[in-house]
Design an enzyme around this catalytic site. Structure first.
Site, PDB file in Angstrom:
ATOM      1  N   LYS A 192     -12.125   2.132  -5.559  1.00 46.41           N
ATOM      2  CA  LYS A 192     -13.331   2.188  -6.413  1.00 46.41           C
ATOM      3  C   LYS A 192     -13.137   1.352  -7.675  1.00 46.41           C
ATOM      4  O   LYS A 192     -14.076   0.717  -8.160  1.00 46.41           O
ATOM      5  CB  LYS A 192     -13.661   3.647  -6.770  1.00 46.41           C
TER       6      LYS A 192
ATOM      7  N   TYR B 182      -8.448   6.119  -2.650  1.00 48.95           N
ATOM      8  CA  TYR B 182      -9.896   6.017  -2.838  1.00 48.95           C
ATOM      9  C   TYR B 182     -10.210   5.494  -4.244  1.00 48.95           C
ATOM     10  O   TYR B 182     -11.030   4.598  -4.424  1.00 48.95           O
ATOM     11  CB  TYR B 182     -10.485   7.414  -2.619  1.00 48.95           C
TER      12      TYR B 182
END
Ligand code: NAD
Length: 261
Positions: free
Chosen positions: A157, A153
């Site tokens: 990002k 994740y």
């Protein structure tokens, strides 16, 4: 009203931060397309907007896929004709430990966070360039700025931050602004599984924040409103941490060094 006569698309608009951004933009005069994988969530937020006298359109769409994004923008432009503001907010964090994460789960994190931002930006850029004006706002995370676990994740990002900067550079000459918000911990349904395991997780995280609390969806919506509006007309390519001071430095270490008052 700061967003009068505009059309906005908010992905992941059916919950948490996206919901707050959708409600705030509608209150400021934007016609808001609430897009969410969970159509019933999109419909519920659209109903809140309508009940408050705003203009909305709910669309169920998986923005990590070409088919979902095609469906979203075909519907949005058939109803409102144009998109002035795109908020790439949809996101989720799945799996993560590099020793155990399966390759397809790694890909899924990147598809939900980063590919969705690419696909949605690709869909709106030609129209924005034709008009000579447009705003793309990416909701990244402090996880994209520093090591805070959630490896897949967080890497996605970090990619979103770079995508924002390159979008700002390439399309700035055509009047398109691209900016990024990096939220710290925000108390939303994304935390519900973690809260089920540890009901005090928000209080435990709050001590890491100089401002002494975790964020609310409205904290992020306020910054999003500013960056989407003409009040930010000479701001592009920035990564704005909205994080209660988390990324300003080593707060806990600093506290240890400062004599107690
Ligand atoms: P949330 O789970 O409350 O809302 C996310 C929404 O996105 C959900 O309604 C979900 O159905 C939707 N969504 C997920 N995948 C989708 C897809 N493929 N297509 C369309 N919709 C999809 O989460 P939130 O906390 O409001 O998070 C919003 C954004 O903010 C995310 O990008 C998240 O990574 C980011 N963020 C959140 C926090 C936090 O602590 N809450 C911190 C930093 C960044």
């Amino acid at each position: 009203m700061l967003l009068a006569k505009t059309v906005s698309v908010v992905t992941g608009g059916g919950s948490g931060i996206g919901r707050a951004i959708a409600l705030t933009f509608a209150r400021e005069g934007s016609a808001v397309v609430v897009a969410d994988l969970r159509e019933e969530r999109a419909e519920s937020v659209a109903a809140e907007i309508d009940a408050a006298g705003g203009m909305s359109l709910a669309i169920g769409a998986d923005v990590s896929t070409v088919a979902g994004v095609d469906h979203l923008f075909a519907r949005a432009t058939s109803v409102f004709g144009t998109v002035d503001i795109l908020v790439n907010n949809a996101g989720a964090s799945i799996g993560n430990d590099l020793r155990t994460i399966e390759s397809d789960v790694w890909d899924r994190n990147f598809a939900i966070v980063l590919k969705s931002a690419f696909l949605c930006s690709k869909a709106v850029l030609p129209g924005m360039i034709d008009k000579g004006k447009g705003v793309i706002l990416n909701i990244a995370s402090v996880n994209g700025m520093m090591g805070l676990s959630e490896e897949a994740y967080s890497a996605a990002k970090a990619g979103m931050i770079n995508l924002t900067q390159n979008t700002a550079l390439r399309y700035g000459p055509y009047g398109v602004r691209a900016n990024c918000i990096a939220p710290g911990t925000v108390d939303t349904p994304i935390w519900s599984e973690r809260k089920a395991v540890d009901p005090d997780v928000m209080q435990k995280l709050a001590v890491w924040y100089p401002l002494g609390r975790v964020g609310t969806p409205e904290d992020i919506a306020g910054a999003a409103l500013f960056l989407a509006s003409d009040a930010a007309s000479w701001i592009t390519g920035v990564v704005l941490p909205v994080d209660g001071g988390l990324t300003a430095g080593q707060f806990r270490m600093g506290q240890g060094l400062v004599p107690k008052e």
